[in-house]
Design an enzyme around this catalytic site. Structure first.
Site, PDB file in Angstrom:
ATOM      1  N   GLU A 168      -5.191  -8.630   0.936  1.00 45.15           N
ATOM      2  CA  GLU A 168      -5.764  -8.244   2.079  1.00 45.15           C
ATOM      3  C   GLU A 168      -7.282  -8.097   1.980  1.00 45.15           C
ATOM      4  OE1 GLU A 168      -4.316  -5.173   4.570  1.00 45.15           O
ATOM      5  OE2 GLU A 168      -2.338  -5.598   4.222  1.00 45.15           O
ATOM      6  N   GLU A 220       0.635  -1.172   0.093  1.00 47.90           N
ATOM      7  CA  GLU A 220       0.099  -0.077  -0.023  1.00 47.90           C
ATOM      8  C   GLU A 220       0.810   1.273   0.067  1.00 47.90           C
ATOM      9  OE1 GLU A 220      -3.036  -0.070   2.913  1.00 47.90           O
ATOM     10  OE2 GLU A 220      -3.605  -1.633   2.162  1.00 47.90           O
TER      11      GLU A 220
HETATM   12  C1  GCO Z   1      -3.625  -1.741   5.480  1.00 49.36           C
HETATM   13  C2  GCO Z   1      -2.791  -2.314   6.111  1.00 49.36           C
HETATM   14  C3  GCO Z   1      -2.868  -3.243   7.265  1.00 49.36           C
HETATM   15  C4  GCO Z   1      -4.277  -2.821   8.171  1.00 49.36           C
HETATM   16  C5  GCO Z   1      -5.455  -3.420   7.697  1.00 49.36           C
HETATM   17  C6  GCO Z   1      -6.408  -2.826   8.245  1.00 49.36           C
HETATM   18  O1  GCO Z   1      -4.313  -2.279   4.433  1.00 49.36           O
HETATM   19  O2  GCO Z   1      -4.177  -0.756   6.025  1.00 49.36           O
HETATM   20  O3  GCO Z   1      -2.091  -3.262   5.073  1.00 49.36           O
HETATM   21  O4  GCO Z   1      -1.807  -3.043   8.059  1.00 49.36           O
HETATM   22  O5  GCO Z   1      -4.057  -3.186   9.549  1.00 49.36           O
HETATM   23  O6  GCO Z   1      -5.762  -3.043   6.192  1.00 49.36           O
HETATM   24  O7  GCO Z   1      -6.516  -1.527   8.259  1.00 49.36           O
END
Ligand code: GCO
Length: 480
Positions: free
Chosen positions: A387, A184
């Site tokens: 994710e 990200e």
């Molecule tokens: C993100 C990060 C994670 C977060 C998850 C929940 O996508 O922001 O990769 O570290 O903890 O997404 O917000």
């Protein structure tokens, strides 16, 4: 080594096995994801030095309750028991990240062997359990010394990142099933340097655009460093949290707002990575902030490297409106303050319907459409959902059970969307649920729970939530 503190909720309700027939390819990667700063703890063990998140979390008022990642969920010491839960879940892959300040203290100079030893233990621990290691090199824990020298606004940081990547590549080599350079970059650049809502907490639009470019550049340089370290280019990816954005209405000004956000949030990464150029409309939209002269000759050729897959993190959709077109007086700030350089005037009308404990709207269909868009625009690019998950206000009842029906419903709906995308022709290779364990949720500290395993933080006891049983049974049914 602490004794096992795992508490299986033995009498957990047997989840209803998925009714649908197998919908995913036999070689689909079923996984869960975590990140170093959010779970490891051991913030100063074995030579690790401070990252920008150590500094940010120690800055009064930045993180809920003054929480830090000093201990987190003590994964540094409990990794073997946590990995045993991966086997119980039946996952075939595990996405984790390496902490740059553990591997290269101070962000420059020689590698720290004790730091590399830890990630070698993780890698071999996964392989011994028949689980594919998916390694992310950067999940936001920049060594503080590099931020002191300008951080991602400093071009040299991209070269420092490549050196760090080379150290990890030399040690772990072909044991890693998938190398991901960044998690990200949107967050690292915009939340870190424009909104000030993440480390290092800066609010400088120009700086955030320079950070975007140097993060893109560092991706390409790191792929080169991994290729040099391994003697061939390994399976390489990058993970983007693409913005599934739509307009508040079909009015031209709202549709132009969509173009703006899609450009500054998505195409400013996708285009250099996949087309070797920055989108002209984004350069125009930000012309009053910068002339982009931080992009040097040859940079775009470096950035555009072959990718084995593109990682997509998806949680919730975004609706955008031109300021005067807003229908509702409420603004959805699930992005945090509007942090888009050059488009700060746009607003995000609140999306009606169900929401997570993060106050994020729930819409699995937006995932389906995002995947189809990527397939349409880049038909030869395999994808992985790296994710997907939700925060819910989980608690262990008097019977020790942690029932989280909302999470089961969320995961089920988003996996349905993923299956529909595959049916529609998307080359989706894997799905990683966020997250294995409740953990440090950045500025929210430990107040938000995303895990399949509930963590009682004072005791570090892990307890399977009903969603863990559900995910296990789904994977078992899909793997046959
Ligand atoms: C993100 C990060 C994670 C977060 C998850 C929940 O996508 O922001 O990769 O570290 O903890 O997404 O917000």
């Amino acid at each position: 080594m602490p004794g096992s503190t795992l508490a299986h909720a033995e009498s957990a309700p047997a989840p209803t096995p998925p009714k649908a027939p197998r919908r995913f390819p036999a070689d689909f990667w079923w996984g869960v994801a975590t990140s170093a700063y959010q779970i490891e703890g051991a913030h100063d063990a074995d030579g690790r030095t401070a990252s920008i998140w150590d500094t940010y979390a120690r800055t009064p008022g930045k993180v809920h309750n003054g929480d830090t990642g000093d201990i987190a969920v003590d994964h540094y010491h409990r990794w073997a028991q946590d990995f045993d839960q991966l086997v119980q879940l039946g996952v075939t892959a595990y996405r984790f990240s390496t902490a740059w300040p553990r591997i290269q203290p101070g962000g420059s100079g020689p590698a720290n062997s004790a730091g590399l030893d830890f990630y070698e233990r993780l890698t071999d621990g996964l392989l011994e359990r028949g689980i594919k290691p998916v390694l992310t090199l950067y999940h936001w824990d920049l060594p503080q010394e590099l931020e002191d020298a300008g951080g991602w606004t400093n071009r040299d940081t991209a070269y420092r990142f490549a050196e760090y990547a080379g150290y990890v590549g030399e040690r772990l080599g072909d044991r890693i099933a998938m190398w991901t350079t960044h998690n990200e970059p949107w967050c690292a650049a915009y939340l870190g340097y424009a909104a000030g809502a993440h480390a290092p907490g800066r609010t400088e639009p120009l700086a955030s655009l320079a950070a975007v470019h140097h993060l893109n550049l560092s991706h390409g340089l790191a792929v080169g460093a991994l290729t040099a370290a391994l003697g061939h280019q390994p399976e390489t990816s990058i993970t983007l949290n693409l913005c599934a954005v739509r307009g508040a209405s079909d009015r031209p000004e709202d549709q132009d707002a969509v173009r703006r956000i899609d450009g500054i949030a998505n195409r400013v990464f996708l285009d250099p990575l996949l087309r070797g150029s920055y989108p002209a409309d984004v350069l125009e939209d930000t012309r009053h902030i910068t002339d982009w002269s931080f992009v040097q000759d040859g940079d775009l050729e470096i950035i555009k490297q072959p990718l084995a897959v593109l990682g997509v993190n998806y949680y919730s959709p975004t609706v955008v409106a031109a300021p005067e077109a807003s229908e509702s007086g409420e603004w959805d700030t699930h992005h945090g303050p509007n942090c888009y350089p050059g488009s700060e005037h746009l607003r995000f009308p609140r999306i009606p319907g169900s929401r997570t404990a993060m106050d994020w709207p729930i819409d699995a269909d937006a995932l389906y459409h995002l995947l189809l868009r990527l397939h349409r625009e880049h038909p030869d690019l395999p994808l992985m959902i790296t994710e997907n998950g939700m925060a819910s206000d989980d608690y262990a009842g008097p019977d020790g059970l942690v029932n989280d029906p909302d999470r089961i419903s969320y995961l089920s709906g988003h996996l349905d969307a993923a299956a529909r995308a595959i049916e529609a022709g998307v080359d989706l290779r894997g799905y990683f649920q966020w997250s294995l364990l409740d953990n440090f949720e950045w500025a929210y500290g430990y107040s938000k729970r995303f895990g399949l395993l509930y963590v009682d933080y004072p005791s570090q006891k892990r307890t399977w939530k009903a969603s863990a049983h559900w995910y296990r049974s789904l994977i078992a049914a899909e793997r046959g």
